[in-house]
Scaffold this motif. Sequence first.
Motif, PDB file in Angstrom:
ATOM      1  N   ILE A  88      44.594  31.151  18.438  1.00 38.14           N
ATOM      2  CA  ILE A  88      45.695  30.281  18.003  1.00 38.14           C
ATOM      3  C   ILE A  88      45.278  28.831  17.808  1.00 38.14           C
ATOM      4  O   ILE A  88      46.123  27.966  17.581  1.00 38.14           O
ATOM      5  CB  ILE A  88      46.873  30.343  19.001  1.00 38.14           C
ATOM      6  CG1 ILE A  88      46.405  29.913  20.394  1.00 38.14           C
ATOM      7  CG2 ILE A  88      47.505  31.732  19.020  1.00 38.14           C
ATOM      8  CD1 ILE A  88      47.533  29.584  21.345  1.00 38.14           C
ATOM      9  N   THR A  89      43.977  28.567  17.877  1.00 35.99           N
ATOM     10  CA  THR A  89      43.529  27.180  17.761  1.00 35.99           C
ATOM     11  C   THR A  89      43.945  26.566  16.433  1.00 35.99           C
ATOM     12  O   THR A  89      44.470  25.439  16.400  1.00 35.99           O
ATOM     13  CB  THR A  89      41.998  27.088  17.944  1.00 35.99           C
ATOM     14  OG1 THR A  89      41.661  27.555  19.255  1.00 35.99           O
ATOM     15  CG2 THR A  89      41.508  25.667  17.760  1.00 35.99           C
ATOM     16  N   ILE A  90      43.737  27.260  15.344  1.00 37.65           N
ATOM     17  CA  ILE A  90      44.030  26.698  14.016  1.00 37.65           C
ATOM     18  C   ILE A  90      45.518  26.388  13.876  1.00 37.65           C
ATOM     19  O   ILE A  90      45.894  25.294  13.430  1.00 37.65           O
ATOM     20  CB  ILE A  90      43.546  27.643  12.890  1.00 37.65           C
ATOM     21  CG1 ILE A  90      42.045  27.932  13.032  1.00 37.65           C
ATOM     22  CG2 ILE A  90      43.884  27.074  11.521  1.00 37.65           C
ATOM     23  CD1 ILE A  90      41.146  26.706  13.062  1.00 37.65           C
ATOM     24  N   GLU A  91      46.375  27.331  14.281  1.00 33.57           N
ATOM     25  CA  GLU A  91      47.823  27.085  14.203  1.00 33.57           C
ATOM     26  C   GLU A  91      48.253  25.928  15.093  1.00 33.57           C
ATOM     27  O   GLU A  91      49.226  25.231  14.796  1.00 33.57           O
ATOM     28  CB  GLU A  91      48.611  28.344  14.617  1.00 33.57           C
ATOM     29  CG  GLU A  91      48.506  29.491  13.652  1.00 33.57           C
ATOM     30  CD  GLU A  91      47.187  30.257  13.768  1.00 33.57           C
ATOM     31  OE1 GLU A  91      46.909  31.045  12.858  1.00 33.57           O
ATOM     32  OE2 GLU A  91      46.422  30.065  14.740  1.00 33.57           O
ATOM     33  N   LEU A 123      36.416  36.237   7.677  1.00 35.69           N
ATOM     34  CA  LEU A 123      37.318  36.227   8.828  1.00 35.69           C
ATOM     35  C   LEU A 123      37.444  34.854   9.475  1.00 35.69           C
ATOM     36  O   LEU A 123      38.328  34.629  10.290  1.00 35.69           O
ATOM     37  CB  LEU A 123      36.839  37.229   9.882  1.00 35.69           C
ATOM     38  CG  LEU A 123      36.790  38.688   9.437  1.00 35.69           C
ATOM     39  CD1 LEU A 123      36.153  39.544  10.522  1.00 35.69           C
ATOM     40  CD2 LEU A 123      38.171  39.180   9.086  1.00 35.69           C
ATOM     41  N   SER A 124      36.556  33.934   9.109  1.00 31.01           N
ATOM     42  CA  SER A 124      36.577  32.614   9.723  1.00 31.01           C
ATOM     43  C   SER A 124      37.716  31.758   9.177  1.00 31.01           C
ATOM     44  O   SER A 124      37.951  31.708   7.983  1.00 31.01           O
ATOM     45  CB  SER A 124      35.258  31.880   9.468  1.00 31.01           C
ATOM     46  OG  SER A 124      35.350  30.548   9.941  1.00 31.01           O
ATOM     47  N   ARG A 125      38.377  31.093  10.092  1.00 33.38           N
ATOM     48  CA  ARG A 125      39.424  30.145   9.689  1.00 33.38           C
ATOM     49  C   ARG A 125      39.042  28.734  10.096  1.00 33.38           C
ATOM     50  O   ARG A 125      39.899  27.878  10.296  1.00 33.38           O
ATOM     51  CB  ARG A 125      40.754  30.559  10.311  1.00 33.38           C
ATOM     52  CG  ARG A 125      41.188  31.946   9.848  1.00 33.38           C
ATOM     53  CD  ARG A 125      42.553  32.368  10.367  1.00 33.38           C
ATOM     54  NE  ARG A 125      42.656  32.267  11.804  1.00 33.38           N
ATOM     55  CZ  ARG A 125      43.677  31.687  12.440  1.00 33.38           C
ATOM     56  NH1 ARG A 125      44.679  31.165  11.774  1.00 33.38           N
ATOM     57  NH2 ARG A 125      43.702  31.639  13.756  1.00 33.38           N
ATOM     58  N   ALA A 126      37.739  28.467  10.244  1.00 30.33           N
ATOM     59  CA  ALA A 126      37.263  27.135  10.610  1.00 30.33           C
ATOM     60  C   ALA A 126      37.953  26.089   9.746  1.00 30.33           C
ATOM     61  O   ALA A 126      38.175  26.305   8.552  1.00 30.33           O
ATOM     62  CB  ALA A 126      35.749  27.051  10.437  1.00 30.33           C
ATOM     63  N   ALA A 127      38.295  24.974  10.361  1.00 29.17           N
ATOM     64  CA  ALA A 127      39.071  23.948   9.651  1.00 29.17           C
ATOM     65  C   ALA A 127      38.690  22.563  10.160  1.00 29.17           C
ATOM     66  O   ALA A 127      38.124  22.408  11.237  1.00 29.17           O
ATOM     67  CB  ALA A 127      40.564  24.179   9.867  1.00 29.17           C
ATOM     68  N   ALA A 128      39.035  21.565   9.365  1.00 31.06           N
ATOM     69  CA  ALA A 128      38.844  20.174   9.772  1.00 31.06           C
ATOM     70  C   ALA A 128      39.920  19.326   9.119  1.00 31.06           C
ATOM     71  O   ALA A 128      40.483  19.688   8.083  1.00 31.06           O
ATOM     72  CB  ALA A 128      37.455  19.669   9.363  1.00 31.06           C
TER      73      ALA A 128
END
Length: 170
Positions: A88-91, A123-128
Motif C-alpha cells: 500500500i506504499t504507493i496509494e 508488476l512494479s509500481r515504483a513512483a516518485a
Amino acid sequence: MSNLTEKEKRKSIAIAVLTVSDTRDKDTDKSGGTIIRMAEEAGHHIADYRICSDEREQITQTVDHWTGNLAVEAIIITGGSGIGYRDITIETVTPYFTKKIDGFGELFRFLSYTEDVGSKALLSRAAAGSIDEQVLFALPGSSKAVELAMEKLILPELHHIVHELTKHRK
C-alpha cells in the motif's frame, strides 16, 4: 547536461530512508542498508532511518514527520510497491505529491526489464514525486531493484532534482 555549479554538485543531500516491511528489522533490512550505503558513498548523509509495517497509518505518520522538515531534502522508501494485498506504499504516498515525476517510474521499469527481471518489471509500481521542496522516491523492496534505482536514476539526478525544487529560494 546539468547547469549546476561545482559547489552545488558537491553539496551533501539530507536523505530520510523508510523501509516498509512486516518482516524486516534494522539487522535484516538489506534494501534500506543498500540505500544508506550507496547514498553515503555518494557523499550524502542520512537524516533519519526508520522501518514500519505495511500499515497506512505508520507510513503516513513517518512521511508526515519528514515532510516540511528542512533537515530532510529527499525521502527514499523501499517496500510495499508491488501488487500484493499488503502493498500500500504507493496509494499512501502519492496523495502527498505536489508534482508527480512520471519519468522515474517509466525509466525504472524499463531498466528493470532490460537489466534485471525481464517482463516481471510490469508488476512494479515504483513512483516518485515532489512534495513542495522535497523529493520522494518509492522503490520496490528488492535490494537488487534498490541498487538499480540508486545507481542509474536517483544518485545521478538527486542534486539536480533538489536544485530544481529549491532554486526559487536563491
